[in-house]
Design an enzyme around this catalytic site. Structure first.
Site, short mmCIF file in Angstrom:
data_model
loop_
_atom_site.label_atom_id
_atom_site.label_comp_id
_atom_site.label_asym_id
_atom_site.label_seq_id
_atom_site.Cartn_x
_atom_site.Cartn_y
_atom_site.Cartn_z
N SER A 141 53.15 45.40 29.22
CA SER A 141 51.89 45.50 28.47
C SER A 141 52.11 46.45 27.29
O SER A 141 53.06 47.24 27.29
CB SER A 141 50.79 46.07 29.37
OG SER A 141 49.58 46.19 28.65
N TYR A 155 47.77 52.10 36.01
CA TYR A 155 48.22 50.85 35.38
C TYR A 155 49.30 51.13 34.33
O TYR A 155 50.33 50.46 34.27
CB TYR A 155 47.01 50.16 34.74
CG TYR A 155 47.32 48.84 34.07
CD1 TYR A 155 47.61 47.70 34.82
CD2 TYR A 155 47.33 48.72 32.67
CE1 TYR A 155 47.88 46.48 34.20
CE2 TYR A 155 47.61 47.51 32.05
CZ TYR A 155 47.89 46.40 32.82
OH TYR A 155 48.16 45.19 32.21
N1 LIG Z 1 44.99 40.06 30.13
C1 LIG Z 1 45.50 41.02 29.38
O1 LIG Z 1 44.88 41.44 28.38
C2 LIG Z 1 46.84 41.62 29.71
C3 LIG Z 1 47.39 42.53 28.79
C4 LIG Z 1 48.63 43.09 29.06
C5 LIG Z 1 49.32 42.73 30.20
N2 LIG Z 1 48.78 41.84 31.08
C6 LIG Z 1 49.55 41.51 32.27
O2 LIG Z 1 49.61 40.11 32.44
C7 LIG Z 1 49.74 39.83 33.84
C8 LIG Z 1 48.69 38.81 34.23
O3 LIG Z 1 47.42 39.36 33.92
P1 LIG Z 1 46.12 38.46 33.78
O4 LIG Z 1 45.29 39.10 32.75
O5 LIG Z 1 46.48 37.04 33.68
O6 LIG Z 1 45.46 38.76 35.23
P2 LIG Z 1 44.51 37.85 36.12
O7 LIG Z 1 43.84 38.77 37.07
O8 LIG Z 1 43.67 37.00 35.26
O9 LIG Z 1 45.55 36.95 36.93
C9 LIG Z 1 46.49 37.61 37.78
C10 LIG Z 1 47.02 36.65 38.80
O10 LIG Z 1 47.92 37.39 39.65
C11 LIG Z 1 47.62 37.09 40.99
N3 LIG Z 1 47.98 38.20 41.87
C12 LIG Z 1 47.43 39.44 41.89
N4 LIG Z 1 47.97 40.17 42.88
C13 LIG Z 1 48.90 39.37 43.48
C14 LIG Z 1 49.78 39.55 44.57
N5 LIG Z 1 49.81 40.69 45.27
N6 LIG Z 1 50.59 38.54 44.93
C15 LIG Z 1 50.57 37.37 44.24
N7 LIG Z 1 49.74 37.12 43.21
C16 LIG Z 1 48.92 38.13 42.83
C17 LIG Z 1 46.10 36.84 41.00
O11 LIG Z 1 45.70 36.10 42.16
C18 LIG Z 1 45.92 36.08 39.71
O12 LIG Z 1 46.11 34.69 39.87
C19 LIG Z 1 49.59 41.16 34.57
O13 LIG Z 1 50.85 41.67 34.90
C20 LIG Z 1 48.92 42.04 33.54
O14 LIG Z 1 49.20 43.40 33.73
C21 LIG Z 1 47.54 41.30 30.87
#
Ligand SMILES: NC(=O)c1ccc[n+]([C@@H]2O[C@H](COP(=O)([O-])OP(=O)(O)OC[C@H]3O[C@@H](n4cnc5c(N)ncnc54)[C@H](O)[C@@H]3O)[C@@H](O)[C@H]2O)c1
Length: 264
Positions: A141, A155
């Site tokens: 991130s 985080y």
């Molecule tokens: N959305 C953003 O703005 C953003 C920004 C920077 C980084 N990220 C990173 O992108 C990645 C995905 O984020 P997102 O926004 O799509 O999140 P989200 O919550 O929309 O989706 C996350 C997915 O991961 C799954 N998950 C969570 N814990 C789990 C576990 N223990 N085992 C298996 N699956 C698991 C959830 O069920 C879900 O399907 C993350 O690593 C997050 O830190 C997101």
């Protein structure tokens, strides 16, 4: 020919958000995607995708449980003969001020965001070493390594840790024709972001989205497919000479030196 034709990819957190965006782009580029997720929603997402003619398999698994991850990854390799690509995407984010953050919430971040990626890599890497080929993409991130808002200490630690992990592992496997890179998304429109906003402003979440978008030079949040496109590039043969690097995908959000730059 797609960029990932005949490749086998394991994508964690594939049921929704960035993982679903990565799955869709990988599928369109010709990969068989093994969708790993702890959520029941992973089956519906896979069915929808399979119905469109793409190659997918589903593993409902909690990435914090190494034995369950190993079983799932072994099964993918047994059925499809190899694992070419691993995207460590699954993650959680809970905004809690430092003095209010319990050890349990801190450890949950460490377990999912760091140990989860560790477990999946431990399970998948031997298959890459065996074939002398691999692409690992860690979803870090901008939060932590570059910027932060309040409430993100746990985080931020985990996302910074993934930078270190990316570099250290890249060095270890460089002679095995395996690359390890990281993507650092900015603000992406996913359930993680939408749910966080709904908790904070249940009556008018769209107003918060609008405020967030106004602070980004491109004036919009990113899409999960934006992350999918970068992941597909890093997972492709075109990125074969790139390893150990973080790639920011943020619509310019980490660029402004002053608020003047993002004023309308
Ligand atoms: N959305 C953003 O703005 C953003 C920004 C920077 C980084 N990220 C990173 O992108 C990645 C995905 O984020 P997102 O926004 O799509 O999140 P989200 O919550 O929309 O989706 C996350 C997915 O991961 C799954 N998950 C969570 N814990 C789990 C576990 N223990 N085992 C298996 N699956 C698991 C959830 O069920 C879900 O399907 C993350 O690593 C997050 O830190 C997101």
């Amino acid at each position: 020919m797609g960029r990932l034709e005949d490749k086998v990819a394991v994508v964690t957190g594939a049921a929704m958000g960035n993982g679903w965006g990565i799955t869709k782009v990988f599928g369109r580029e010709g990969a068989h995607v093994a969708m790993l997720d702890v959520s029941d929603e992973v089956s519906g997402a896979a069915k929808e995708f399979e119905g469109q003619g793409y190659k997918v398999s589903v593993c409902k698994v909690d990435i914090t449980d190494f034995n369950a991850v190993k079983k799932a990854v072994d099964e993918v390799a047994r059925k499809l003969g190899k694992i070419d690509i691993l995207v460590n995407n699954a993650g959680i984010a809970k905004l809690v001020p430092f003095l209010e953050m319990t050890d349990e919430i801190r450890d949950l971040h460490f377990d999912v965001n760091i140990n989860g990626a560790w477990n999946c890599t431990k399970a998948a890497l031997p298959f890459m070493v065996e074939k002398n080929y691999g692409r690992i993409v860690n979803i870090s991130s901008v939060t932590g390594p570059i910027v932060t808002d309040t409430g993100q200490t746990a985080y931020a630690i985990t996302k910074s840790a993934l930078w270190g992990f990316t570099k250290a592992l890249a060095m270890e496997v460089v002679r095995n024709n395996i690359t390890v890179n990281a993507i650092c998304p900015g603000m992406i429109d996913t359930p993680m972001v939408r749910n966080g906003i709904a908790e904070f402003m249940p009556d008018d979440p769209q107003s918060v989205i609008d405020i967030l978008a106004s602070g980004i030079p491109m004036k919009k949040l990113g899409t999960p497919e934006d992350i999918g496109e970068m992941a597909a590039f890093l997972a492709s043969d075109a990125a074969g000479y790139i390893t150990g690097q973080p790639f920011v995908v943020d619509g310019g959000s980490t660029l402004p030196e002053s608020a003047l730059s993002v004023m309308d």
